[in-house]
Structure formats: C-alpha cells, structure tokens
Design a protein around this motif. Structure first.
Motif, PDB file in Angstrom:
ATOM      1  N   GLU A 785       0.756  -1.318   0.091  1.00 18.23           N
ATOM      2  CA  GLU A 785       0.171  -0.035   0.006  1.00 18.23           C
ATOM      3  C   GLU A 785       0.786   1.237  -0.017  1.00 18.23           C
ATOM      4  O   GLU A 785       0.579   2.409  -0.551  1.00 18.23           O
ATOM      5  CB  GLU A 785      -1.038   0.077   1.367  1.00 18.23           C
ATOM      6  CG  GLU A 785      -2.202  -0.956   1.011  1.00 18.23           C
ATOM      7  CD  GLU A 785      -2.894  -1.096   2.382  1.00 18.23           C
ATOM      8  OE1 GLU A 785      -2.535  -0.496   3.249  1.00 18.23           O
ATOM      9  OE2 GLU A 785      -3.923  -1.895   2.608  1.00 18.23           O
ATOM     10  N   ALA A 786       1.988   0.995   0.652  1.00 17.16           N
ATOM     11  CA  ALA A 786       3.029   2.363   0.622  1.00 17.16           C
ATOM     12  C   ALA A 786       3.709   2.642  -0.559  1.00 17.16           C
ATOM     13  O   ALA A 786       4.243   3.624  -0.843  1.00 17.16           O
ATOM     14  CB  ALA A 786       4.082   2.210   1.650  1.00 17.16           C
ATOM     15  N   VAL A 787       3.562   1.926  -1.680  1.00 21.96           N
ATOM     16  CA  VAL A 787       4.051   2.098  -2.841  1.00 21.96           C
ATOM     17  C   VAL A 787       2.961   2.497  -4.006  1.00 21.96           C
ATOM     18  O   VAL A 787       1.969   2.034  -4.060  1.00 21.96           O
ATOM     19  CB  VAL A 787       4.575   0.843  -3.371  1.00 21.96           C
ATOM     20  CG1 VAL A 787       5.249   0.894  -4.818  1.00 21.96           C
ATOM     21  CG2 VAL A 787       5.792   0.125  -2.888  1.00 21.96           C
ATOM     22  N   GLN A 788       3.174   3.485  -4.671  1.00 21.59           N
ATOM     23  CA  GLN A 788       2.364   4.462  -5.569  1.00 21.59           C
ATOM     24  C   GLN A 788       2.521   4.422  -6.930  1.00 21.59           C
ATOM     25  O   GLN A 788       1.728   4.431  -7.940  1.00 21.59           O
ATOM     26  CB  GLN A 788       2.089   5.814  -5.175  1.00 21.59           C
ATOM     27  CG  GLN A 788       1.707   6.149  -3.363  1.00 21.59           C
ATOM     28  CD  GLN A 788       0.504   5.339  -3.059  1.00 21.59           C
ATOM     29  OE1 GLN A 788      -0.497   5.255  -4.004  1.00 21.59           O
ATOM     30  NE2 GLN A 788       0.127   4.800  -1.947  1.00 21.59           N
ATOM     31  N   ASP A 789       4.070   4.083  -7.253  1.00 19.77           N
ATOM     32  CA  ASP A 789       4.528   4.313  -8.782  1.00 19.77           C
ATOM     33  C   ASP A 789       4.435   3.123  -9.323  1.00 19.77           C
ATOM     34  O   ASP A 789       4.970   3.079 -10.562  1.00 19.77           O
ATOM     35  CB  ASP A 789       5.768   4.726  -8.470  1.00 19.77           C
ATOM     36  CG  ASP A 789       6.903   3.910  -7.777  1.00 19.77           C
ATOM     37  OD1 ASP A 789       6.301   3.260  -7.141  1.00 19.77           O
ATOM     38  OD2 ASP A 789       7.955   4.278  -7.865  1.00 19.77           O
ATOM     39  N   ARG A 790       4.114   1.798  -8.837  1.00 20.76           N
ATOM     40  CA  ARG A 790       3.739   0.587  -9.693  1.00 20.76           C
ATOM     41  C   ARG A 790       2.987  -0.230  -9.041  1.00 20.76           C
ATOM     42  O   ARG A 790       2.353  -0.158  -8.066  1.00 20.76           O
ATOM     43  CB  ARG A 790       5.466  -0.111  -9.820  1.00 20.76           C
ATOM     44  CG  ARG A 790       5.641  -0.549  -8.300  1.00 20.76           C
ATOM     45  CD  ARG A 790       7.330  -1.247  -8.449  1.00 20.76           C
ATOM     46  NE  ARG A 790       7.564  -1.850  -7.236  1.00 20.76           N
ATOM     47  CZ  ARG A 790       8.340  -1.348  -6.278  1.00 20.76           C
ATOM     48  NH1 ARG A 790       8.846  -0.227  -6.443  1.00 20.76           N
ATOM     49  NH2 ARG A 790       8.738  -1.920  -5.060  1.00 20.76           N
ATOM     50  N   GLU A 791       2.561  -1.390 -10.034  1.00 19.93           N
ATOM     51  CA  GLU A 791       1.562  -2.330  -9.381  1.00 19.93           C
ATOM     52  C   GLU A 791       2.372  -3.186  -8.551  1.00 19.93           C
ATOM     53  O   GLU A 791       3.737  -3.560  -8.366  1.00 19.93           O
ATOM     54  CB  GLU A 791       1.329  -3.042 -10.784  1.00 19.93           C
ATOM     55  CG  GLU A 791       0.378  -2.477 -11.647  1.00 19.93           C
ATOM     56  CD  GLU A 791      -0.472  -3.456 -12.726  1.00 19.93           C
ATOM     57  OE1 GLU A 791      -0.272  -4.477 -12.609  1.00 19.93           O
ATOM     58  OE2 GLU A 791      -1.001  -2.910 -13.597  1.00 19.93           O
TER      59      GLU A 791
END
Length: 875
Positions: A785-791
């Motif tokens: 959830e903390a990652v926004q720039d990739r799937e």
C-alpha cells in the motif's frame, strides 16, 4: 532465525595495527593517511627510476645486437610502456589501490590475481638481486669488500629504511634526488661538450650477433623481447601513486602532472638511462674492456667520469658514490613493492597475515639467494623469459582498463574486496594464460625464428585480443560475485569493523552476510570460516551460519586439506629459502684447503640441505597445526562468550517481557472500561447525529477508530506477555494456506498469487500458525500500500526443503532497510507510525516454539520475502 551476534573476533599485533609500518598493504589507502602533496608522491615514485639495471640492459642489447637495432627497440619500448602504463597509473591513483588490488577488479578475480601477485613479486626480487649485485661490484672495486659480503651489505642496508614504508622512503628520495640527478647528468654533459666525437663511435657500433651492423628484424625483435620485461615497472610506480590526495578542482593540474610524470612518464627517464648504458657499454668496449666487464655499471661510470676528471681516485670515488646512491634509491622501492606483493599473495592463499615487514625480509632473502647464485651473469636470458609472462599480463590488464571499461563491459570501479569478487575471472585469467602459452611456444622456436624473436609482442597482442573477446562474449558477468550491499547510513565516512574493532573509511569496508555486520576488507580477506558463503545461495548461507557456533565448529578450522597444504607449502618454501640462503652463503664464504676441490664442499653442503628438508617439512607442519590449534581455542572461547552473551540477552528479554506483562495487566484493567465507554459513547453520538455533516461525523469516526486501535494495542500486549499452550495437530499445509487466502476480502485476495508445491502435512497448532501468517501477510499488504508508482503483488508459496517445509510470503513493496531488517524481531521496535512493534517478535516466538525458524530477505526499494520454515511430520 536470529543472526549470530559476534563480538570482536580478531586482533592484529602492533606491526599490522600501525599503518605507518603496514602502509595499507592489503587495502585501499585511506584518505586520512594520504597527507603528502602530489609533488612529494611523484618525487618518491620517480626515485625508483635510479636502477642501474637499465644501463646494464641497454649495454647488453647494444653489445649483442648493435646500435642500429638497440636504438629503435628502445624507442618502440618507450612508446609501448607509456601507452600501456597510462590507464594503470590513472585507475590506481584515482581509486587509491596498489597493483594487486587493481588487478583483482581488472579482470582476474580474487584468487586469480594471486598469479599476478607472484609475477609481480618475482619482478621485484629479480631486480633487487640485479641491483644488489651491482652495488656489491662497486663495494669490491672501491673498498675491496668481498663480493659475498657486498651482497649481504646491499641486502641488509635496505631493511631499516623500508621498515617504515612510504614515510621513510619519501624522505630518502627527497634528500637524495638532487644529488643523484646532478651525478647522473654531469658526465654526459662533459662528454657532450668536450668529446662529441664519441657519439659517432656509438652510432657505428655493431653488436656481436649476426646482423648487428645494420637494422635486422630478428635482432630488433630479440632486443624488444628483453626490453618488454620493463613494462611491469609501472607496478612499483603505482605502489606510491596510490597515496596521491583526492583530485579536486584546486589541485587538478598538479594531480595530473604527478600521475603522468611518475606513472607512464618513468619510461622517459628510463629510456634515457637505457641509452646511456648503451653508449657507455660501447665506449667501454672500444677502450679495451671485455664485454662481461663492460656490462657492469660501476665500470660504465668509471669510463663516464673519466671524461670529468683525470684523477683516478676522484673518478673511482664518484662512480662508486653514484652507484651506491642509485642502488639504495631503487632497492628500497624493490623491497617495498615486493613486501606488498608477497603480503597479498600469502594472505589469499593461507588466510594469514603476519605483517608486511615479515614479507619484506622474506623478499630480501630470496634476492640474496639469487645474488649468491650469480643472476647478473644470466641477465639477458632471465629478462627474455620473464618478458613473455610480463607482456601477457600487461596485455590482459590493459584490455580491461583501456577498452572494456570505456565500453561498459566491465564495471567502471575496479572492485578489490573479497566479498564482492568471484575467485576467478576468465577475462584476465583466460587471456593471460592463452597469451603466455602462445608466446612460450613461439619462444621455444617451434614456430620459427621470427616468432621466437617476437615472442613478447605476440604475448601482449594475444592477451589483449582474447581479453576483449572473452569480456564481450561473457558480457562482463564474471566481474562481480554479488551486488554491492549499501551500508545503513550513507553519510557516515568512517565505519567500525565489528570483527577487529578498528575504524576504517567507507571504501575499505564490506557488509558481511555471514556475520551480518560491517567488516573491513582485511578481516574479510583473512576470514577462513565463512568460506565465501556470501556468494552462495541463501540456503548455503543459513546452513553455514547455523553450524558456525554448533558442533560443526571444529570442522570450520581446516575443512579442506587443500587450504592446509597451501599453508604448509608456503611456510616450507619460506623455510627452505632461508636455509638455502644460509647454506649457499656458507659455500661462497668457504675457502677450501689446498688441493681440496670445491666440488666436495658443494656436495657436502647439498647433502646437508637435502637432509634438512624432512626436518623443515615437519617444522612447517608443526607451525600450521600450532596456528590452527590456537585459532580453535580462540574460536571455542568466542563461542562460549557468544553463548553467555545470548543467555544474558535472553534473560534481559524475559525480564523485559515480564515487566511488559505486569504493566499491561495493570494498565489494561484500568483502561478497558474507559475505552469501552468511549467506544460506546462515540457510537451513540454518531447514530444520534447521523444527519450531521462534516466535520462532526468525520471527527466521531476518527475518535471511534482510534479508541479501537488502543484496544487492539492492549490486546497485543496481553497476548505477547502470555505463555500460550500449543496444541499441535496434523495439518495439510497447501490446503490450509489456500483456505487462509480464500477467507480474505476480495480486494486483498486479488493481490495474492499462490504457488503451493509442498504437498505434505505438518504437526502444528493451526490457530497459532494462523496468527503468525496473518501478521506477516499484514506487513506485506502495508508494504504494498505504501508504493504508489508501480503495481504491487504478494506471492504465497510452499516448498519442501528436505525434511522441512517452507511457507514464504513475498511482496514487491518498499522493502526494508538494513537497520529495520536487523531489528525486525526486537520487541517494541517499529518503523510504522502506528502499532507497538510486537507482530514480528510474536511470529518468531510461534515459529521457534514449533521447532522452526524464520528468514527475512529484503532489498530496500524492491520488496521483501519472509520465509517460515517448519519441521515436517517425520522430522
């Protein structure tokens, strides 16, 4: 599984700990030690160009092949050495590493570069012996000192100067340089002014070999073959250039001037001295001296100073002083470079380092032995054979530095640390072996006289071409054994080695995956217990680490007979050298009685040496076993200390948990009722004010959400402080894992990929395993959830590992820092803005209660894998 927490395991004696003596012989030259100016370092490096073997070589090729072949051979060699030496000088100066460390990362690998260390060490003691023999000739002629005693004096006088390393050598070169330059140029200036006609005699000089009267391809090639041996001199230059200060905008011009003048620029002075020797040898022959005497530099300069003064006493004194000053200047460099080469060679072969000073004496003893054997009389043959190997080595390293690095095939930075290097790199090792093999075949005359004459250039070109071809074909994948692991704090310039307890600069440190802590490059080189598991798959690493402090400890001391035999062989070689030198010295000093043939004395002493060899073998074996016994005792002590430390940590942890439990039991009773009232009241208010808009409804929801969070924290604390009873039962792990995922909500289930291949049952407490699995899965979801720039995705997998079963949860989220990974199982440690840091400690407790272990593999920015390893039904 807990990673071993080891205290300082290694201590170095005062010689090694004192870097003024040690001079970073096995490591990167630290910035704090590089306190000299570019001029001082360049002057120190150029001080070694005083070696009179250059004059002897120039004289030898001229007397054999004539001026018409010697002169162009010198010019071609100067151009060749300058071009091939430039990248070596640059990379060594730029990265502050000596020739051996540079070779490791320039195509040879960690163990492969031991070959080049041996070649380089051979170069230093061959030229030390040649220069020592020249000094002994001067002492005999000037003071009637016997040659054997002169050999001893020329060897022993070097030790105290070289003992203090570059600190003392730089002072010596600074003091003697003006005198040496003046004495070198004075006779040639006198000849140029007063007797210019001698140059015509020199140019017209025809050598003793057929075709020496004019240019001849065979004679030219033979002269090149001898001169190519000088290409390795750049190694001695960079042994000093590594101490240059960092290049800055302020010192940029001075830095480059030092690199070029003291690096490849040595051959400019060297070429001039070779031509001087050629000129003086021709003059000596025309004055009536024999060719053997004309090649001795002391006689060369007697002839030269004869043009300065007519007083024979002055001439002899001046020539002797010049020779003695020259020999001291060069032999401190030969001895120093040899001590570095032997240190690197034996440190890798035996994992033992007694200090550079020990190898300094060892190198001088070998040189003394060569002097006693009469190496000066075989000068041409020795250099012709040696130049073949030297040319192949230079070809391989030049190909990497000048071609493969600019092309991006090999890494831009020449890595020298064992932890990141493969043992052998086919680029350097393969190309050098091929080049040397082809050249040796040529040198034997099998492929004709022309190939024989040009064996050294053929070696260089073959090694160069094959290194480029191998590097391109392999795409440079053999330059690094594993990615370089970053340290926790990228801003810290000084790091502490947690094996020896000393502080080092960042380029000199590695992250050891065996000890899971930063260690210095020297401790990494000398460690014989990890067996390079950092370059092995994770399972091998865990097995090695698990057995390190267990019953397998004794097997770690000498697990391979090969390594033990290397140690015995190295020590036996050193003892044999010392014994042979002593016996040969006795033989040379022995004056046979009248009528007694010398052969009987030599046969007697040879018999004594052969009789001593078995005793030397026993002595070498005893030294190795004593060393291993001492090391075993130290490891047993460290193991006991580690167990004591672990027991202390367990006790402290239990006391801490008991305190947490007591406080939690008291506080939870006092907080549950108010929190329950708060939850109920906020719920009533929310329902009563359901038509109220923002911000009232939002604040009520936030109040209720945080109240429930406080309730969960209290429940986690209570759960962690309790001692649970486990009720193991057979459980089909694949079906169980699929059920756990199926019970999740649709959004979460869409992120998870299943790879279930264990197909077996475990004897576990299903409820407790569910708790551990849920905690790990929650962490993985939060990381995604903390990652926004990739799937993002999560992979749940099961596997059989012998009699054990692994359940892994892998995510491609943000990953963990080194510090977070190290402290992941520490109670109350958390990197999140919420929670109390009890999730992973609880997982660890549950898994270990089942007789299993937990592993974490994570790369910051790429994701993490948590593996729960549990015993199978039959385990």
């Amino acid at each position: 599984m807990d990673l071993p927490h080891l205290p300082a395991l290694r201590s170095y004696h005062s010689w090694i700990a004192n870097e003024t003596l040690e001079d970073y012989s096995l490591r990167y030259a630290a910035r704090s030690f590089r306190r000299w100016s570019p001029f001082v370092i360049a002057n120190t490096a150029l001080g070694g160009i005083s070696f009179l073997a250059l004059e002897a070589i120039g004289g030898a090729i001229t007397l054999s092949y004539g001026f018409a072949n010697a002169f162009p051979a010198v010019l071609v060699t100067c151009l060749f050495v300058f071009i091939t030496s430039l990248p070596i000088a640059y990379y060594s100066s730029r990265h502050n590493i000596d020739m051996d460390l540079l070779t490791r990362g320039a195509g040879f690998g960690y163990i492969g570069s031991t070959i080049t260390s041996l070649i380089y060490a051979t170069f230093t003691f061959i030229f030390f012996a040649l220069e020592g023999a020249i000094m002994a000739q001067a002492l005999k002629l000037f003071a009637d000192v016997p040659l054997v005693l002169g050999y001893i004096i020329s060897s022993l006088i070097i030790i105290p100067i070289t003992f203090m390393g570059v600190t003392m050598i730089s002072r010596l070169q600074l003091i003697t340089q003006p005198l040496w330059i003046m004495m070198l140029l004075l006779p040639f200036i006198a000849i140029a002014i007063g007797h210019p006609e001698t140059a015509r005699d020199w140019v017209a000089f025809a050598g003793s070999e057929k075709g020496g009267g004019g240019f001849n391809m065979l004679s030219f090639g033979a002269a090149l073959g001898i001169l190519f041996a000088l290409s390795i001199q750049i190694g001695e230059q960079v042994d000093y250039l590594r101490f240059l200060p960092d290049k800055t905008p302020e010192n940029r011009l001075r830095w480059w001037a030092a690199v070029i003048s003291a690096g490849p620029g040595w051959i400019v002075i060297g070429g001039f001295k070779i031509l001087c020797g050629s000129f003086l040898a021709a003059i000596a022959i025309t004055s009536g001296l024999s060719s053997e005497t004309a090649l001795e530099p002391i006689h060369m300069y007697i002839q030269a100073y004869g043009y300065v003064s007519s007083d024979q006493v002055v001439v002899l004194a001046a020539a002797a002083i010049f020779v003695l000053v020259s020999q001291v200047k060069i032999n401190v460099t030969n001895a120093y470079a040899g001590s570095l080469a032997w240190s690197n060679f034996f440190a890798r072969v035996t994992h033992y380092h007694p200090g550079r000073v020990v190898w300094l004496v060892f190198n001088i003893l070998i040189s003394l032995l060569l002097m006693l054997l009469g190496i000066f009389q075989t000068l041409e043959l020795v250099l012709a054979v040696y130049s073949v190997i030297a040319a192949a080595w230079i070809g391989s390293i030049f190909a990497d530095l000048a071609i493969l690095k600019p092309l991006g095939v090999s890494p831009a930075y020449p890595e020298f640390r064992r932890a990141y290097l493969p043992d052998f790199n086919p680029v350097g090792c393969g190309s050098m072996a091929l080049g040397a093999l082809v050249a040796v075949v040529c040198f034997t005359g099998t492929l004709g006289t022309m190939a024989q004459a040009y064996a050294a250039p053929i070696a260089f070109l073959t090694a160069l071409a094959s290194a480029v071809a191998i590097g391109v074909l392999t795409k440079g994948r053999y330059y690094r054994a594993r990615p370089v692991t970053p340290f926790a704090d990228p801003k810290r310039r000084i790091l502490r080695c947690e094996l020896c307890g000393l502080d080092y600069e960042r380029p000199d440190m590695v992250h050891c995956t065996f000890y899971e802590r930063p260690i210095c490059s020297l401790c990494c080189s000398l460690d014989s217990h990890c067996h390079d598991v950092c370059k092995s798959p994770g399972g091998v690493l865990e097995e090695s680490r698990a057995s390190y402090l267990g019953r397998g400890l004794r097997n770690k001391i000498a697990p391979h007979m090969q390594q033990r035999l290397f140690k015995v062989g190295g020590i036996l070689f050193a003892l044999a050298i010392v014994t042979a030198a002593a016996i040969l010295l006795t033989y040379r000093l022995l004056e046979p009685a009248a009528g007694q043939p010398r052969l009987e004395s030599s046969s007697l002493l040879l018999g004594v040496f052969l009789a001593l060899l078995p005793l030397l073998c026993i002595g070498a074996w005893w030294i190795v076993l004593s060393h291993e016994s001492r090391e075993l005792a130290e490891r047993d002590l460290m193991a006991s200390m580690e167990k004591l430390r672990q027991a202390q940590q367990d006790l402290a942890s239990n006391e801490r948990l008991a305190a947490i439990g007591k406080v939690t039991a008291t506080v939870s009773h006092e907080l549950r009722n108010p929190l329950g009232t708060l939850v109920t009241s906020s719920d009533i208010l929310r329902r009563s004010l359901k038509n109220a808009g923002e911000p009232v409804s939002g604040e009520l929801e936030r109040m209720q959400r945080n109240a429930w969070r406080c309730v969960r924290i209290i429940e986690d604390l209570l759960d962690f402080s309790r001692k649970h009873r486990f009720a193991p039962a057979p459980l089909a792990i694949d079906r169980w894992a699929k059920t756990q995922v199926d019970e999740l909500d649709d959004r979460t289930r869409a992120l998870i990929q299943l790879d279930l291949a264990a197909d077996c049952e475990l004897m576990v407490d299903g409820e407790r395993l569910h708790q551990a699995f849920s905690n790990v899965l929650t962490n993985a979801l939060q990381a995604c959830e903390a990652v926004q720039d990739r799937e993002t995705a999560i992979r749940v997998a099961t596997r059989r590992e012998g009699d054990r079963v692994s359940l892994s949860i892998a995510d491609n989220g943000g990953g963990m820092s080194m510090e977070a990974r190290r402290r992941a199982f520490e109670p109350l440690y958390s990197t999140k803005a919420f929670g109390v840091g009890l999730g992973m400690p609880l997982v660890k407790r549950i898994i270990e209660a089942h007789g299993g272990e937990i592993r974490i593999d994570s790369i910051e920015g790429e994701g993490s894998t948590v593996t729960l390893v549990l015993p199978g039904m039959g385990a």
